[in-house]
Motif scaffolding. Structure first.
Motif, PDB file in Angstrom:
ATOM      1  N   LYS A 127      -3.254   6.688  -7.034  1.00  0.00           N
ATOM      2  CA  LYS A 127      -3.778   7.920  -6.453  1.00  0.00           C
ATOM      3  C   LYS A 127      -2.775   9.065  -6.508  1.00  0.00           C
ATOM      4  O   LYS A 127      -3.088  10.161  -6.964  1.00  0.00           O
ATOM      5  N   CYS A 128      -1.522   8.807  -6.073  1.00  0.00           N
ATOM      6  CA  CYS A 128      -0.543   9.901  -5.985  1.00  0.00           C
ATOM      7  C   CYS A 128       0.633   9.732  -6.938  1.00  0.00           C
ATOM      8  O   CYS A 128       1.525  10.581  -6.976  1.00  0.00           O
ATOM      9  N   HIS A 133       5.573   5.634  -0.298  1.00  0.00           N
ATOM     10  CA  HIS A 133       5.306   6.928   0.321  1.00  0.00           C
ATOM     11  C   HIS A 133       4.834   7.930  -0.727  1.00  0.00           C
ATOM     12  O   HIS A 133       5.273   7.893  -1.880  1.00  0.00           O
ATOM     13  N   GLU A 134       3.959   8.790  -0.304  1.00  0.00           N
ATOM     14  CA  GLU A 134       3.240   9.694  -1.201  1.00  0.00           C
ATOM     15  C   GLU A 134       4.175  10.503  -2.108  1.00  0.00           C
ATOM     16  O   GLU A 134       5.109  11.142  -1.641  1.00  0.00           O
ATOM     17  N   CYS A 157       1.420   3.871  -7.511  1.00  0.00           N
ATOM     18  CA  CYS A 157       0.192   4.194  -6.804  1.00  0.00           C
ATOM     19  C   CYS A 157      -0.736   4.956  -7.752  1.00  0.00           C
ATOM     20  O   CYS A 157      -0.349   5.969  -8.340  1.00  0.00           O
ATOM     21  N   TYR A 205       0.844  -1.202   0.000  1.00  0.00           N
ATOM     22  CA  TYR A 205       0.000   0.000   0.000  1.00  0.00           C
ATOM     23  C   TYR A 205       0.877   1.250   0.000  1.00  0.00           C
ATOM     24  O   TYR A 205       2.092   1.190   0.210  1.00  0.00           O
ATOM     25  N   CYS A 206       0.248   2.375  -0.226  1.00  0.00           N
ATOM     26  CA  CYS A 206       0.927   3.678  -0.191  1.00  0.00           C
ATOM     27  C   CYS A 206       0.403   4.448   1.006  1.00  0.00           C
ATOM     28  O   CYS A 206      -0.789   4.378   1.335  1.00  0.00           O
ATOM     29  N   ASP A 207       1.275   5.206   1.663  1.00  0.00           N
ATOM     30  CA  ASP A 207       0.831   5.935   2.853  1.00  0.00           C
ATOM     31  C   ASP A 207       0.016   7.186   2.517  1.00  0.00           C
ATOM     32  O   ASP A 207      -0.383   7.931   3.420  1.00  0.00           O
ATOM     33  N   CYS A 208      -0.264   7.407   1.215  1.00  0.00           N
ATOM     34  CA  CYS A 208      -1.205   8.460   0.850  1.00  0.00           C
ATOM     35  C   CYS A 208      -2.630   8.013   1.163  1.00  0.00           C
ATOM     36  O   CYS A 208      -3.579   8.799   1.037  1.00  0.00           O
ATOM     37  N   GLY A 209      -2.780   6.739   1.536  1.00  0.00           N
ATOM     38  CA  GLY A 209      -4.088   6.209   1.891  1.00  0.00           C
ATOM     39  C   GLY A 209      -4.649   5.235   0.877  1.00  0.00           C
ATOM     40  O   GLY A 209      -5.726   4.666   1.076  1.00  0.00           O
ATOM     41  N   SER A 210      -3.910   4.992  -0.191  1.00  0.00           N
ATOM     42  CA  SER A 210      -4.411   4.124  -1.253  1.00  0.00           C
ATOM     43  C   SER A 210      -3.730   2.757  -1.230  1.00  0.00           C
ATOM     44  O   SER A 210      -2.544   2.650  -0.950  1.00  0.00           O
ATOM     45  N   SER A 211      -4.530   1.739  -1.536  1.00  0.00           N
ATOM     46  CA  SER A 211      -3.974   0.398  -1.729  1.00  0.00           C
ATOM     47  C   SER A 211      -4.168  -0.041  -3.181  1.00  0.00           C
ATOM     48  O   SER A 211      -3.958  -1.214  -3.505  1.00  0.00           O
TER      49      SER A 211
END
Length: 220
Positions: free
Chosen positions: A174-175, A201-202, A172, A151-157
């Motif tokens: 998302k980011c 990481h984001e 990712c 997963y990414c720590d921007c909140g997306s899996s």
């Protein structure tokens, strides 16, 4: 009279997933003590032990479920003309063959030919620098994702995976954080096999190879 004291075994290594054959004399075993047998990749393939030289116990790390399986056989059975199989309890894939040397060698050769044929049909052999390493690396990444550890720590899996001749790229959605995992050498594969989490990481980039391995893949 010549007494054959050898046990012939084929084991799928829990680190590199390659099916390797081993021949071991029972006289190398000590009662109640595990004897370690290494894979050619450098990782240990399995442990073998006996308490009475009547029954033989195998303890094998499993690349299919990341667990460990124990199989027990009577010595007189595995030194005969038959062949015995030990499957992964989760996937039922065979990770152990023990018994008649000729039959095991034929089985291993047949399985390897089938794998080579599939890769050839799909064009993997010519596209990837090392098709075996790449396929095992991809399988490991999939397993990490199934365990919710990608997963990414921007909140997306939601992570997209693309394959190149020498590497796996994770992005990712998302980011657009990017993680590159090299999959060319045995060292690369061992690093992936020993990794339990891939944390991106984001909006950052990371290039992961054998030199940078720490046990958990983190973008820096």
């Amino acid at each position: 009279m010549i007494i054959d004291s050898s046990i012939f075994i084929a084991v799928r290594c829990g680190a590199c997933s390659k099916l390797e054959t081993h021949e071991l004399s029972i006289f190398r075993l000590e009662k109640g003590q595990y004897y370690k047998v290494d894979c050619l990749c450098g990782s240990y393939a399995f442990y073998i032990k006996t308490y009475d030289f009547k029954n033989i116990l195998f303890k094998i790390p499993c690349s299919c479920c990341d667990g460990e399986h124990i199989f027990s056989y009577r010595l007189k059975d595995i030194m005969g003309e038959t062949m015995h199989f030990g499957p992964c309890e989760t996937t039922r894939e065979v990770i152990l063959c023990v018994g008649n040397k000729t039959r095991i060698e034929e089985k291993v050769e047949r399985m390897n030919r089938e794998i080579d044929h599939i890769m050839e049909e799909l064009g993997y052999e010519t596209y990837f620098h090392n098709a075996d390493i790449m396929i095992e690396g991809v399988n490991r990444v999939h397993k990490i994702a199934e365990q919710h550890n990608l997963y990414c720590d921007c909140g997306s899996s939601e992570i997209d995976m693309n394959l190149f001749p020498d590497r796996i790229e994770l992005r990712c959605l998302k980011c657009s954080s990017l993680n590159v995992i090299y999959a060319e050498t045995r060292e690369d594969l061992l690093n992936i096999k020993n990794t339990h989490a891939i944390i991106m990481h984001e909006k950052t980039f990371a290039c992961i190879d054998a030199i940078n391995y720490r046990g958990e893949i983190n973008n820096k």
